[in-house]
Every structure is written in C-alpha cells, then in structure tokens.
Scaffold this motif. Structure first.
Motif, mmCIF file in Angstrom:
data_model
loop_
_atom_site.group_PDB
_atom_site.id
_atom_site.type_symbol
_atom_site.label_atom_id
_atom_site.label_comp_id
_atom_site.label_asym_id
_atom_site.label_seq_id
_atom_site.Cartn_x
_atom_site.Cartn_y
_atom_site.Cartn_z
ATOM 1 N N ARG A 39 -3.364 8.812 -17.616
ATOM 2 C CA ARG A 39 -2.486 7.675 -17.288
ATOM 3 C C ARG A 39 -2.483 7.617 -15.537
ATOM 4 N NH1 ARG A 39 0.511 5.276 -20.473
ATOM 5 N NH2 ARG A 39 2.304 5.191 -18.948
ATOM 6 N N ARG A 40 -2.570 8.563 -15.010
ATOM 7 C CA ARG A 40 -2.387 8.455 -13.512
ATOM 8 C C ARG A 40 -3.461 7.718 -13.217
ATOM 9 N NH1 ARG A 40 -3.320 13.611 -12.630
ATOM 10 N NH2 ARG A 40 -1.297 14.286 -13.211
ATOM 11 N N LEU A 41 -4.646 7.799 -13.529
ATOM 12 C CA LEU A 41 -5.817 6.931 -13.160
ATOM 13 C C LEU A 41 -5.522 5.335 -13.448
ATOM 14 C CD1 LEU A 41 -9.056 8.837 -14.798
ATOM 15 C CD2 LEU A 41 -8.385 8.680 -12.073
ATOM 16 N N GLY A 42 -4.912 5.082 -14.425
ATOM 17 C CA GLY A 42 -4.304 3.866 -14.651
ATOM 18 C C GLY A 42 -3.471 3.428 -13.823
ATOM 19 N N ARG A 43 -2.479 4.096 -13.463
ATOM 20 C CA ARG A 43 -1.415 3.757 -12.539
ATOM 21 C C ARG A 43 -2.080 3.615 -10.955
ATOM 22 N NH1 ARG A 43 1.553 8.044 -15.191
ATOM 23 N NH2 ARG A 43 1.190 9.385 -13.441
ATOM 24 N N ASP A 44 -3.067 4.565 -11.010
ATOM 25 C CA ASP A 44 -3.651 4.374 -9.270
ATOM 26 C C ASP A 44 -4.399 2.940 -9.308
ATOM 27 O OD1 ASP A 44 -2.651 6.673 -8.736
ATOM 28 O OD2 ASP A 44 -4.422 7.678 -9.195
ATOM 29 N N ALA A 45 -5.095 2.616 -10.329
ATOM 30 C CA ALA A 45 -5.767 1.269 -10.551
ATOM 31 C C ALA A 45 -4.905 0.041 -10.367
ATOM 32 C CB ALA A 45 -6.635 1.148 -11.666
ATOM 33 N N VAL A 46 -3.604 0.215 -10.972
ATOM 34 C CA VAL A 46 -2.553 -0.959 -11.090
ATOM 35 C C VAL A 46 -2.074 -0.872 -9.543
ATOM 36 C CG1 VAL A 46 -0.307 -1.311 -11.736
ATOM 37 C CG2 VAL A 46 -1.974 -0.620 -13.519
ATOM 38 N N ARG A 47 -2.050 0.174 -8.930
ATOM 39 C CA ARG A 47 -1.510 0.167 -7.491
ATOM 40 C C ARG A 47 -2.489 -0.425 -6.854
ATOM 41 N NH1 ARG A 47 -0.680 5.003 -7.487
ATOM 42 N NH2 ARG A 47 1.522 5.272 -7.986
ATOM 43 N N ARG A 48 -3.651 -0.150 -6.904
ATOM 44 C CA ARG A 48 -4.663 -1.009 -5.938
ATOM 45 C C ARG A 48 -4.624 -2.567 -6.194
ATOM 46 N NH1 ARG A 48 -7.663 3.428 -7.798
ATOM 47 N NH2 ARG A 48 -9.102 2.172 -9.108
ATOM 48 N N ALA A 49 -4.431 -2.821 -7.503
ATOM 49 C CA ALA A 49 -4.525 -4.158 -7.650
ATOM 50 C C ALA A 49 -3.376 -4.882 -7.195
ATOM 51 C CB ALA A 49 -4.438 -4.287 -9.361
ATOM 52 N N ILE A 50 -2.123 -4.083 -7.038
ATOM 53 C CA ILE A 50 -0.955 -4.818 -6.288
ATOM 54 C C ILE A 50 -1.325 -4.940 -5.022
ATOM 55 C CG2 ILE A 50 1.314 -4.492 -5.584
ATOM 56 C CD1 ILE A 50 1.894 -3.255 -8.494
ATOM 57 N N GLU A 51 -1.996 -3.920 -4.138
ATOM 58 C CA GLU A 51 -2.145 -3.806 -2.892
ATOM 59 C C GLU A 51 -3.163 -4.870 -2.454
ATOM 60 O OE1 GLU A 51 -3.413 0.233 -2.351
ATOM 61 O OE2 GLU A 51 -1.403 1.159 -2.389
ATOM 62 N N GLN A 52 -4.217 -4.989 -3.156
ATOM 63 C CA GLN A 52 -5.235 -6.125 -3.072
ATOM 64 C C GLN A 52 -4.791 -7.314 -3.419
ATOM 65 O OE1 GLN A 52 -8.538 -4.402 -4.973
ATOM 66 N NE2 GLN A 52 -8.465 -2.498 -3.881
ATOM 67 N N GLY A 53 -3.478 -7.516 -3.946
ATOM 68 C CA GLY A 53 -3.058 -9.027 -4.146
ATOM 69 C C GLY A 53 -3.577 -9.527 -5.513
ATOM 70 N N GLU A 54 -4.335 -8.769 -6.234
ATOM 71 C CA GLU A 54 -4.921 -9.189 -7.560
ATOM 72 C C GLU A 54 -3.861 -9.356 -8.528
ATOM 73 O OE1 GLU A 54 -8.562 -7.200 -9.223
ATOM 74 O OE2 GLU A 54 -8.043 -5.824 -7.496
ATOM 75 N N ILE A 55 -2.649 -8.794 -8.663
ATOM 76 C CA ILE A 55 -1.516 -8.907 -9.513
ATOM 77 C C ILE A 55 -0.153 -8.721 -8.612
ATOM 78 C CG2 ILE A 55 -2.670 -8.136 -11.510
ATOM 79 C CD1 ILE A 55 -1.279 -5.440 -11.144
ATOM 80 N N ARG A 56 0.889 -9.526 -9.203
ATOM 81 C CA ARG A 56 2.148 -9.558 -8.486
ATOM 82 C C ARG A 56 2.846 -8.200 -8.079
ATOM 83 N NH1 ARG A 56 5.043 -12.016 -13.324
ATOM 84 N NH2 ARG A 56 6.812 -11.189 -12.268
ATOM 85 N N GLY A 57 3.258 -8.151 -6.975
ATOM 86 C CA GLY A 57 3.890 -6.966 -6.236
ATOM 87 C C GLY A 57 5.265 -6.661 -6.891
ATOM 88 N N ASP A 58 6.032 -7.594 -7.596
ATOM 89 C CA ASP A 58 7.229 -7.361 -7.829
ATOM 90 C C ASP A 58 7.459 -6.658 -9.313
ATOM 91 O OD1 ASP A 58 6.229 -9.444 -9.354
ATOM 92 O OD2 ASP A 58 8.355 -10.391 -9.864
ATOM 93 N N LEU A 59 6.480 -5.953 -9.776
ATOM 94 C CA LEU A 59 6.313 -5.266 -11.166
ATOM 95 C C LEU A 59 6.168 -3.803 -10.754
ATOM 96 C CD1 LEU A 59 3.824 -7.760 -13.011
ATOM 97 C CD2 LEU A 59 6.464 -7.579 -13.249
ATOM 98 N N ASP A 60 6.912 -3.062 -11.825
ATOM 99 C CA ASP A 60 6.712 -1.580 -11.809
ATOM 100 C C ASP A 60 5.536 -1.341 -12.339
ATOM 101 O OD1 ASP A 60 8.188 0.820 -11.736
ATOM 102 O OD2 ASP A 60 7.460 0.904 -13.863
#
Length: 232
Positions: free
Chosen positions: A167-188
């Motif tokens: 799960r930590r790997l998944g959270r890290d990937a989502v965090r990278r997606a937010i930082e890179q602008g691939e997905i919205r940054g207003d989501l938990d």
C-alpha cells in the motif's frame, strides 16, 4: 574458530539443532577484518534446506486439516524433524513463521517499471490480480486466509509485513502523480489509493468469483485516472 552451535565452520547446518537460542544481541561470527564481533542480529543465516523442511511440515499439517490454532512451534518442529531452537533462531514466533510461509507461496513482489506513476500503479494492481488468482488456485492459500481473519495477531503481522508495504508503494506512486501534475492535487492520497485498489479487492475478497481477466489492471487505472485529471 569456534561456533556456538558446536558445528564445523563451512559445514551446512543439520536439521536437528539441540542447543538453545543464541543470547539476545549476539551471533557466532566475527566481523571480517574488524577483530571484533559482527553487528548484532537475531539468529544465524537461514539454511534453505531447513527452511524448506519447516515449510513442508506446515503445509502437510494444514493439508491434513490441522487448524492454525493447533500449529504450535513444538508441533511444527517435531513434524519437520528439527529442534525448537532451530525455529526460534529464524523466526520470533509462530506468526512470523506463518507470514514467511505465505510470502513463499504467493506471487513475488512486483517490480515497478518507474517510467511513470501510472505504469507503477498498473504494475501494483497487476500484482494484486495475480495474487487473487493464486488464492483461487491454491487450496493452501485459500485455507490459511480464511482462518487468518480469526487470529488478529497473525493477521496484524501479515498486514504489517506484506500488505502495508505494498500500500505504501501505491501511495508513493499517487503522490508522484500529483507532484507531476498527472492527477488533481486537491485529493487525499489515501483516498485515491483506495479508489484504485477497491475493484481488485472487490473481485478477490467480496466477490471471490469475480472476473480477474488479463488487462484488468490497466482498465482500472485508466478509468480512475480519467476522472482524476487536473481540471482546466
């Protein structure tokens, strides 16, 4: 050089080990070239032969219908033909031993491509799909997982050492997606990770007969990704 188990240096460890556990924080080796003791660790390096004998013993007992509650360290050691001390040198207790067994029969940990957050998440979900198929096809896995829910200590150990790191790997990937602008940054981040993994969990846990067809991981990630793109 002497060894605490009385064996000969360089000789493979026998199955039967009649000595007690090593004292806490000690080992029977010295650091190379240091002239002093090696860094403290628990137990000796694992012998693949001993480990496999122990795993085979547990599998045999489970296949005979022995419930997890009756799988004591003493019974496992006796069935495997090793001493209890041998098991305690390798595992802190039954929970750690059973978690190691589960990891040995599950599909291996996923290798993330690292090309993008999306690709990493597809790899993680594909790993979930493969584990779901493995549980369906393995009577052992199905049996143990069905019983694990009734043993909180064992389930907590499995969750901490197997589920949470993934799960930590998944959270890290989502965090990278937010930082890179691939997905919205207003989501938990935890919420997005749950959105991605929920379809796989639904089909492997809640609907164990649900379809786990090839390509499902890409389908889930792309569907969720589309709804999470940054707004104009």
């Amino acid at each position: 050089m002497s060894r605490q188990d009385g064996g000969t240096p360089g000789t493979p460890e026998p199955h039967e080990d009649v000595r007690g556990p090593l004292p806490c924080g000690t080992s029977g080796a010295t650091g190379p070239g240091s002239g002093g003791p090696a860094p403290a660790r628990r137990g000796r390096p694992r012998s693949e032969g001993v480990e496999q004998a122990v795993f085979d013993a547990i599998v045999g007992l489970l296949e005979e219908g022995v419930p997890l509650a009756e799988l004591s360290i003493e019974r496992i050691a006796r069935t495997a033909g090793v001493g209890k001390a041998t098991l305690y040198r390798r595992w802190a207790g039954k929970e750690e031993l059973l978690v190691d067994l589960m990891r040995s029969v599950e599909p291996p940990e996923p290798v993330l491509p690292g090309t993008s957050a999306r690709d990493d998440l597809v790899a993680l979900l594909e790993s979930m799909r493969e584990r779901g198929l493995a549980k369906r096809n393995s009577a052992l896995l199905h049996n143990v997982f069905a019983q694990m829910r009734h043993y909180p200590k064992l389930w907590d150990a499995y969750h901490a050492t197997v589920i949470e790191p993934r799960r930590r790997l998944g959270r890290d990937a989502v965090r990278r997606a937010i930082e890179q602008g691939e997905i919205r940054g207003d989501l938990d981040i935890e919420f997005v990770n749950d959105l991605l993994t929920a379809p796989l969990l639904l089909r492997t846990v809640i609907r164990p007969g649900g379809s786990l067809e090839p390509g499902l991981a890409e389908q889930v990630v792309d569907a969720v990704w589309e709804g999470l793109r940054p707004r104009d």
